[in-house]
Write a protein that holds these residues in place. Structure first.
Motif, short mmCIF file in Angstrom:
data_model
loop_
_atom_site.label_atom_id
_atom_site.label_comp_id
_atom_site.label_asym_id
_atom_site.label_seq_id
_atom_site.Cartn_x
_atom_site.Cartn_y
_atom_site.Cartn_z
N LEU A 59 0.82 -1.22 0.00
CA LEU A 59 0.00 0.00 0.00
C LEU A 59 0.86 1.26 0.00
N GLY A 60 2.18 1.08 -0.01
CA GLY A 60 3.08 2.23 -0.04
C GLY A 60 3.37 2.82 1.33
N LEU A 61 3.00 2.11 2.40
CA LEU A 61 3.27 2.59 3.75
C LEU A 61 4.55 1.94 4.25
N THR A 62 5.68 2.50 3.81
CA THR A 62 6.96 1.85 4.04
C THR A 62 7.68 2.31 5.30
N THR A 63 7.27 3.42 5.88
CA THR A 63 7.86 3.89 7.13
C THR A 63 6.91 3.55 8.27
N ARG A 64 7.42 2.75 9.19
CA ARG A 64 6.61 2.35 10.34
C ARG A 64 7.38 2.70 11.60
N ALA A 65 6.67 3.16 12.63
CA ALA A 65 7.37 3.59 13.83
C ALA A 65 6.54 3.36 15.09
N TYR A 66 7.27 3.11 16.16
CA TYR A 66 6.69 3.14 17.50
C TYR A 66 7.05 4.50 18.08
N ILE A 67 6.07 5.16 18.62
CA ILE A 67 6.30 6.46 19.23
C ILE A 67 5.84 6.39 20.67
N ASN A 68 6.75 6.62 21.59
CA ASN A 68 6.40 6.71 23.01
C ASN A 68 6.22 8.20 23.30
N LEU A 69 5.11 8.55 23.89
CA LEU A 69 4.82 9.96 24.15
C LEU A 69 4.71 10.21 25.64
N LYS A 70 5.60 11.03 26.15
CA LYS A 70 5.57 11.45 27.56
C LYS A 70 4.75 12.74 27.63
N ILE A 71 3.58 12.66 28.19
CA ILE A 71 2.63 13.78 28.23
C ILE A 71 3.16 14.90 29.14
N HIS A 72 2.96 16.17 28.70
CA HIS A 72 3.41 17.32 29.48
C HIS A 72 2.70 17.40 30.82
N GLN A 73 1.37 17.33 30.78
CA GLN A 73 0.56 17.45 31.99
C GLN A 73 -0.46 16.33 31.99
N SER A 74 -0.69 15.76 33.17
CA SER A 74 -1.65 14.66 33.25
C SER A 74 -3.05 15.09 32.81
N SER A 75 -3.35 16.37 32.91
CA SER A 75 -4.68 16.85 32.53
C SER A 75 -4.89 16.76 31.02
N THR A 76 -3.83 16.69 30.24
CA THR A 76 -3.98 16.60 28.79
C THR A 76 -3.94 15.16 28.28
N LEU A 77 -3.73 14.19 29.16
CA LEU A 77 -3.60 12.80 28.74
C LEU A 77 -4.84 12.30 28.01
N ARG A 78 -6.01 12.49 28.57
CA ARG A 78 -7.25 12.00 27.95
C ARG A 78 -7.46 12.68 26.60
N THR A 79 -7.25 13.97 26.53
CA THR A 79 -7.41 14.71 25.28
C THR A 79 -6.44 14.19 24.23
N ALA A 80 -5.18 14.04 24.61
CA ALA A 80 -4.17 13.54 23.68
C ALA A 80 -4.54 12.15 23.18
N TYR A 81 -4.89 11.28 24.08
CA TYR A 81 -5.26 9.90 23.71
C TYR A 81 -6.43 9.90 22.73
N ASN A 82 -7.48 10.64 23.06
CA ASN A 82 -8.68 10.67 22.21
C ASN A 82 -8.39 11.26 20.83
N GLN A 83 -7.49 12.24 20.75
CA GLN A 83 -7.16 12.84 19.46
C GLN A 83 -6.25 11.93 18.63
N ILE A 84 -5.16 11.48 19.25
CA ILE A 84 -4.14 10.73 18.52
C ILE A 84 -4.68 9.41 17.98
N LYS A 85 -5.52 8.73 18.72
CA LYS A 85 -6.01 7.43 18.25
C LYS A 85 -6.89 7.55 17.00
N THR A 86 -7.33 8.76 16.67
CA THR A 86 -8.15 8.94 15.47
C THR A 86 -7.33 9.29 14.23
#
Length: 135
Positions: A59-86
């Protein structure tokens, strides 16, 4: 769940498109009896769904990566998770314990796509990226 159910799950795990007739031969049941057991396993929540394995290189998706993300503030964790997974590039996004808050598996057409993704998620935290060389 008995040993027949376990065998059915094992066969469907290996090939989710396996015919009930073929499974029936292995567990000594008719195809309709296997179908009934599969339906019961689905209703009881043992089988949650079926998936498709894709050749991402084709399908032409030749770059694959694992990204570990250390969240700045715990208050943004839910927002980040809900956005990034989409994000369309994201194959998997898991909230985890420990220093890193999110583990992300993502596929891209090229390194430029990865850089763009890193720029997008940097608003939520500090990414640590590992490019998959072979899988």
């Amino acid at each position: 769940m008995d040993k027949i159910d376990k065998k059915i799950i094992k066969m469907l795990s290996a090939n989710a498109r396996e015919s009930f007739a073929n499974i029936g031969k292995s567990v000594d049941l008719s195809a309709p009896a296997v179908g009934k057991r599969v339906k019961q396993l689905e209703e009881k929540g043992f089988i949650l769904g079926y998936s498709l394995r894709i050749n991402h290189d084709k399908l032409g998706l030749t770059t694959r990566a694992y990204i570990n993300l250390k969240i700045h503030q715990s208050s943004t964790l839910r927002t980040a998770y809900n956005q990034i997974k989409t994000f369309k590039e994201v194959q998997r996004c898991d909230r985890v314990s420990g220093e890193d808050s999110l583990y992300i598996l993502a596929y891209f057409k090229n390194n430029k796509g990865l850089v763009t993704m890193l720029e997008r998620i940097s608003q939520y935290g500090v990414p640590n990226t590992r490019i998959i060389l072979e899988s």
